[in-house]
Structure formats: structure tokens, C-alpha cells
Design a protein around this motif. Structure first.
Motif, PDB file in Angstrom:
ATOM      1  N   ILE A  84       0.832  -1.212   0.000  1.00 20.96           N
ATOM      2  CA  ILE A  84       0.000   0.000   0.000  1.00 20.96           C
ATOM      3  C   ILE A  84       0.863   1.257   0.000  1.00 20.96           C
ATOM      4  O   ILE A  84       0.617   2.204  -0.751  1.00 20.96           O
ATOM      5  CB  ILE A  84      -0.947  -0.007   1.219  1.00 20.96           C
ATOM      6  CG1 ILE A  84      -1.977  -1.133   1.087  1.00 20.96           C
ATOM      7  CG2 ILE A  84      -1.661   1.339   1.351  1.00 20.96           C
ATOM      8  CD1 ILE A  84      -2.845  -1.309   2.312  1.00 20.96           C
ATOM      9  N   ASN A 113       2.714   1.796  -3.325  1.00 20.16           N
ATOM     10  CA  ASN A 113       1.832   2.033  -4.472  1.00 20.16           C
ATOM     11  C   ASN A 113       1.008   3.305  -4.350  1.00 20.16           C
ATOM     12  O   ASN A 113       0.107   3.533  -5.151  1.00 20.16           O
ATOM     13  CB  ASN A 113       0.886   0.837  -4.655  1.00 20.16           C
ATOM     14  CG  ASN A 113       1.621  -0.395  -5.163  1.00 20.16           C
ATOM     15  OD1 ASN A 113       2.417  -0.296  -6.092  1.00 20.16           O
ATOM     16  ND2 ASN A 113       1.376  -1.552  -4.549  1.00 20.16           N
ATOM     17  N   ILE A 114       1.289   4.113  -3.341  1.00 20.89           N
ATOM     18  CA  ILE A 114       0.572   5.380  -3.187  1.00 20.89           C
ATOM     19  C   ILE A 114       0.975   6.344  -4.299  1.00 20.89           C
ATOM     20  O   ILE A 114       2.163   6.598  -4.527  1.00 20.89           O
ATOM     21  CB  ILE A 114       0.876   6.022  -1.810  1.00 20.89           C
ATOM     22  CG1 ILE A 114       0.230   5.199  -0.695  1.00 20.89           C
ATOM     23  CG2 ILE A 114       0.348   7.460  -1.764  1.00 20.89           C
ATOM     24  CD1 ILE A 114       0.491   5.735   0.697  1.00 20.89           C
ATOM     25  N   GLY A 115      -0.021   6.853  -4.993  1.00 19.70           N
ATOM     26  CA  GLY A 115       0.224   7.809  -6.070  1.00 19.70           C
ATOM     27  C   GLY A 115      -0.164   9.221  -5.676  1.00 19.70           C
ATOM     28  O   GLY A 115      -0.638   9.474  -4.562  1.00 19.70           O
ATOM     29  N   PHE A 138      -2.666  11.047  -6.704  1.00 21.72           N
ATOM     30  CA  PHE A 138      -4.093  11.216  -6.449  1.00 21.72           C
ATOM     31  C   PHE A 138      -4.497  10.646  -5.093  1.00 21.72           C
ATOM     32  O   PHE A 138      -5.437  11.132  -4.456  1.00 21.72           O
ATOM     33  CB  PHE A 138      -4.916  10.564  -7.567  1.00 21.72           C
ATOM     34  CG  PHE A 138      -4.815  11.283  -8.877  1.00 21.72           C
ATOM     35  CD1 PHE A 138      -5.424  12.514  -9.064  1.00 21.72           C
ATOM     36  CD2 PHE A 138      -4.088  10.744  -9.924  1.00 21.72           C
ATOM     37  CE1 PHE A 138      -5.330  13.200 -10.261  1.00 21.72           C
ATOM     38  CE2 PHE A 138      -3.981  11.415 -11.137  1.00 21.72           C
ATOM     39  CZ  PHE A 138      -4.604  12.647 -11.308  1.00 21.72           C
ATOM     40  N   ASP A 139      -3.782   9.608  -4.645  1.00 23.64           N
ATOM     41  CA  ASP A 139      -4.028   9.069  -3.304  1.00 23.64           C
ATOM     42  C   ASP A 139      -3.651  10.095  -2.240  1.00 23.64           C
ATOM     43  O   ASP A 139      -4.349  10.260  -1.233  1.00 23.64           O
ATOM     44  CB  ASP A 139      -3.227   7.779  -3.086  1.00 23.64           C
ATOM     45  CG  ASP A 139      -3.653   6.674  -4.043  1.00 23.64           C
ATOM     46  OD1 ASP A 139      -4.874   6.477  -4.195  1.00 23.64           O
ATOM     47  OD2 ASP A 139      -2.766   6.035  -4.634  1.00 23.64           O
ATOM     48  N   ILE A 140      -2.541  10.788  -2.470  1.00 22.21           N
ATOM     49  CA  ILE A 140      -2.095  11.824  -1.526  1.00 22.21           C
ATOM     50  C   ILE A 140      -3.110  12.967  -1.486  1.00 22.21           C
ATOM     51  O   ILE A 140      -3.455  13.483  -0.419  1.00 22.21           O
ATOM     52  CB  ILE A 140      -0.700  12.348  -1.923  1.00 22.21           C
ATOM     53  CG1 ILE A 140       0.331  11.220  -1.777  1.00 22.21           C
ATOM     54  CG2 ILE A 140      -0.305  13.548  -1.064  1.00 22.21           C
ATOM     55  CD1 ILE A 140       1.707  11.584  -2.282  1.00 22.21           C
ATOM     56  N   ASP A 160      -6.254  12.724  -2.217  1.00 23.28           N
ATOM     57  CA  ASP A 160      -7.451  12.170  -1.570  1.00 23.28           C
ATOM     58  C   ASP A 160      -7.319  12.233  -0.051  1.00 23.28           C
ATOM     59  O   ASP A 160      -8.228  12.690   0.658  1.00 23.28           O
ATOM     60  CB  ASP A 160      -7.643  10.727  -2.034  1.00 23.28           C
ATOM     61  CG  ASP A 160      -8.981  10.150  -1.582  1.00 23.28           C
ATOM     62  OD1 ASP A 160      -9.900  10.933  -1.280  1.00 23.28           O
ATOM     63  OD2 ASP A 160      -9.104   8.917  -1.516  1.00 23.28           O
ATOM     64  N   ILE A 161      -6.176  11.784   0.459  1.00 22.53           N
ATOM     65  CA  ILE A 161      -5.931  11.788   1.906  1.00 22.53           C
ATOM     66  C   ILE A 161      -5.902  13.222   2.440  1.00 22.53           C
ATOM     67  O   ILE A 161      -6.442  13.515   3.513  1.00 22.53           O
ATOM     68  CB  ILE A 161      -4.606  11.068   2.222  1.00 22.53           C
ATOM     69  CG1 ILE A 161      -4.726   9.578   1.876  1.00 22.53           C
ATOM     70  CG2 ILE A 161      -4.232  11.233   3.698  1.00 22.53           C
ATOM     71  CD1 ILE A 161      -3.417   8.830   1.930  1.00 22.53           C
TER      72      ILE A 161
END
Length: 271
Positions: free
Chosen positions: A7, A10-12, A14-16, A18-19
Motif C-alpha cells: 500500500i 503504491n501510493i500515487g 491522487f491518493d495523496i 485524496d488523503i
């Protein structure tokens, strides 16, 4: 352990994002409920959630059933209990605007009006004359303005002092400031619903706090018993303000360069 590593690696981007959005929303929600009744209720909900999960892990079936059903029914109750806070959240979203640069003329106008208000409030405080002054900001309070006498007058210390002289027609109630003008006087305000306030606070202070709970306004109160100056904002009361503290509070609250809520737009304090 390997799933956690997968996890993380593989954080991209857009994940950052989002968080970050979720974290920002929770932070702003916490600011809105901080030091209010809702804060205590949220703590209680968190405890119930932990207790529900713990009872499930420990296989306490009866306790778990009671807690789960309590949480289900509690969702409806929360909408009722949190009604004032939910309204504040929606009003906050409705008045959030992009930052507008404040020019020197606007700042000078604010400074002049703030000085007139400070001198009027301190003069009333020395004479122990009760006063209640409310500044409309992004949330309109026209329904409150309509309960009083419309003035639409230029703000001067002499006018403010005369308004609150005892036994004059408009000394009871609140005076409302909108767009750099004294819009109305003798207005009726809603009283606070806070049950934890000091018993020594009178109707004037409870009204000043009450209107700040229902809108984003700033209210100033002068006690006729002690001559102390107080300010209410977002349901919080700041008591026994000195002249310098009062001036700093008002400048910070009214200057556009220190607040991004669009005071100089339509509906703001100054136009």
C-alpha cells in the motif's frame, strides 16, 4: 506486513490528494465544533464505537447487540442534537469565497471605523452604560435588523454613545453594523442556548453570544454593572477586554487581509 508495504509503495499523487482532502475536511469540522456541545458528543460517539468493536472482539453478544442498536437509533437523534452545528457547517460552506486583496483605502476605512467604535465602547464602559453592538459579516441577519429601527447612519462615537444612553428610545436592544454603516438600533437578538455559562452573565451578554452562535457575526457588549467590555464570536465569549485588546480583536476580525471570507464582497462588513 507485506500488504502494508504494498500500500505504501503504491501510493500515487491522487491518493495523496485524496488523503489531504479528507484530512482537511476533518480538521475544519473539528474547528467548527471545538469548545462547543458538539465536541463532547463526538467524544461520546467515539467511545461508543470503540466499545462496540471491543464487545464484538470479546464476543459479548448481548452488549454488542445493545450498542449496535443504540448507534442505529442514535443516528436519527444526532441529526436533531447537532442541528445548530450542522447549520453552522452549511452556512460556512455557503459563505466560503476566494481571497480578495484588500487595498489601502479599505484598510484605512476599517481603521477609522474601528477607532470610532473603540472610543465609544470605552467611553460607555467608563460611565457603566450598557451597550450591545453587532457586526454582520457573511451570514445575513436582515431578519434581526428588521426587528429594530432602521438608521443607515455613518458610524461615529457620538452617535453610538447617544444610542445607549439610558431612558432614550433606542437604548434597549442591539445596534447592528453592516457594510461600514450603523444599519439599525433597538434590535432583538436570540438568547444563547448554552447551559454552562456563568450565572452572573445577564441578558445582554446572553443575547450577544446567542447571535454569534447562529451566524458568523461579531458582537460587543458593555456591562452596566461592572463597565467591563466583552466580545462574542462563534459562540465564544471574551471578557474584560482592555482598550488595546478590543482594538486588536476588531482589526483582526474586520481587516480583509487577515480573513479570507470576503468581507468586502456583497453582504460583508465593508463595501
Amino acid at each position: 506486513m507485506w500488504e502494508l508495504k504494498d500500500i505504501i509503495f503504491n501510493i500515487g499523487i491522487f491518493d495523496i490528494i485524496d488523503i489531504a482532502i479528507v484530512a482537511y475536511v476533518f480538521y475544519k469540522l473539528y474547528q467548527l465544533i471545538k469548545e462547543t456541545r458538539a465536541e463532547q458528543l463526538v467524544k461520546g460517539i467515539v467511545i461508543l464505537l470503540f466499545a462496540t468493536k471491543a464487545s464484538e472482539l470479546m464476543q459479548l453478544h448481548v452488549v454488542n447487540w445493545i450498542l449496535r442498536n443504540t448507534m442505529t437509533v442514535g443516528l436519527i437523534a444526532l441529526l436533531i442534537v447537532f442541528q445548530p452545528e450542522l447549520r453552522r457547517v452549511l452556512e460556512y460552506l455557503g459563505r466560503t469565497k476566494f481571497l480578495i486583496k484588500t487595498n489601502g483605502e479599505d484598510i484605512e476605512k476599517i481603521d477609522l471605523i474601528v477607532e470610532e467604535i473603540v472610543q465609544a465602547m470605552t467611553s460607555l464602559a467608563r460611565q457603566k452604560i450598557g451597550a450591545l453592538l453587532v457586526f454582520e459579516r457573511e451570514t445575513g441577519i436582515n431578519d434581526i435588523i428588521q426587528t429594530g429601527t432602521i438608521l443607515e447612519a455613518k458610524i461615529t462615537r457620538q452617535l453610538l454613545i447617544n444610542l445607549f444612553i439610558p431612558n432614550t428610545p433606542l437604548h434597549d436592544g442591539a445596534a447592528i453594523v453592516r457594510s461600514g454603516k450603523l444599519m439599525a438600533a433597538g434590535c432583538f437578538l436570540p438568547l444563547t442556548e448554552n447551559k454552562f455559562l456563568s450565572k452572573e452573565l445577564g441578558t445582554r451578554h446572553r443575547a450577544g453570544i446567542g447571535i454569534s452562535e447562529k451566524s458568523d457575526c461579531i458582537s460587543l457588549m458593555v456591562s452596566e454593572e461592572t463597565g467591563a467590555i466583552s466580545m462574542a464570536q462563534n459562540g465564544k465569549l471574551y471578557r474584560d477586554l482592555s482598550e488595546e485588546a478590543l482594538r486588536n480583536f476588531l482589526l483582526k476580525g474586520l481587516r480583509k487581509e487577515e480573513d479570507s471570507k470576503g468581507f468586502f464582497k456583497k453582504g460583508g462588513i465593508f463595501k
